[in-house]
Design an enzyme around this catalytic site. Structure first.
Site, short mmCIF file in Angstrom:
data_model
loop_
_atom_site.label_atom_id
_atom_site.label_comp_id
_atom_site.label_asym_id
_atom_site.label_seq_id
_atom_site.Cartn_x
_atom_site.Cartn_y
_atom_site.Cartn_z
N ASP A 1 36.74 113.49 -27.33
CA ASP A 1 36.81 114.95 -27.34
C ASP A 1 38.27 115.39 -27.25
O ASP A 1 38.97 115.04 -26.29
CB ASP A 1 36.04 115.53 -26.15
CG ASP A 1 34.55 115.21 -26.21
OD1 ASP A 1 33.92 115.58 -27.21
OD2 ASP A 1 34.04 114.58 -25.27
N ASP B 1 31.75 110.26 -27.15
CA ASP B 1 32.65 110.84 -28.14
C ASP B 1 34.09 110.77 -27.66
O ASP B 1 34.36 110.61 -26.46
CB ASP B 1 32.30 112.31 -28.38
CG ASP B 1 30.93 112.52 -29.00
OD1 ASP B 1 30.36 111.54 -29.52
OD2 ASP B 1 30.44 113.67 -28.95
#
Length: 225
Positions: free
Chosen positions: A150, A148
């Site tokens: 983040d 991801d």
């Protein structure tokens, strides 16, 4: 908030002597393989910071709860430690999406630059955490094909919150990476942006609020009254 005054996601560079003393006191290295143990033992000596985390039950509230993740090649284990409040540690500046783009895989750079542009447009200064942060700070391989992005965002005024959340959803949809992260409230507590966006649209919707003391479910709309 604990008496030391740090907040979740603060980055601290620990003096190597204090780091060594903490490791000896914790005895937590015995469960690690040799390569992982050597990496952790030399972490502070390399000048790499640790990240402040929320405490757990039984922690000394005067101590500073910190953590670091091992890279995926070493098991991706998240390690937690307690630094004494009087140890020698200095704050390290957060890392922006634009900075991280210089060390990120090329396919993620447009998404990171778009996040930086969004911050400039809204007058906010997002910071990166997770795999992209640790790869940027250490040069070790943390980012995988499914990692991801983040991001931490300080909560804007209530009038700007919907624009921020809708824009994050658009960046997430555009990909290629899943966009994750937190909105940090004025008191240092945090909520996941995706969860917040969904629950604000529901009367009585609740979100998980994270703080230095743990987590708690609260009404999403009441967070911004």
């Amino acid at each position: 908030m604990p008496s030391h005054g740090y907040r979740r996601h603060d980055l601290l560079r620990v003096e190597p002597g204090a780091w060594r003393d903490m490791l000896l006191a914790s005895g937590s290295l015995h469960c690690l393989a040799d390569e992982s143990r050597r990496l952790v033992e030399g972490w502070a000596r390399r000048g790499w910071p640790v990240i402040v985390r929320g405490g757990t039950t039984g922690d000394d509230e005067c101590a500073i709860a910190v953590g670091l993740p091992l890279p995926p090649a070493l098991g991706k284990m998240r390690l937690g430690f307690l630094l004494s409040a009087g140890c020698t540690a200095t704050n390290v500046a957060s890392v922006s999406p634009a900075e991280t783009a210089r060390s990120a895989p090329a396919q993620l750079c447009p998404q990171l630059e778009a996040a930086a542009d969004l911050g400039r447009r809204l007058g906010l200064r997002p910071a990166v955490f997770g795999a992209l942060l640790w790869q940027h700070l250490t040069g070790l391989a943390y980012v995988r094909s499914d990692s991801d992005i983040d991001l931490i965002w300080q909560a804007p005024c209530r009038e700007g919150l919907d624009e921020l959340l809708d824009s994050l959803a658009a960046l997430d949809d555009a990909g290629p990476a899943r966009l994750d992260g937190e909105i940090i409230l004025n008191n240092g507590e945090a909520v996941n942006w995706r969860e917040l966006r969904g629950e604000l649209a529901r009367p009585g919707g609740t979100v998980l609020v994270k703080s230095m003391h743990g987590t708690e479910l609260r009404c999403a709309r009441h967070l911004f009254v």
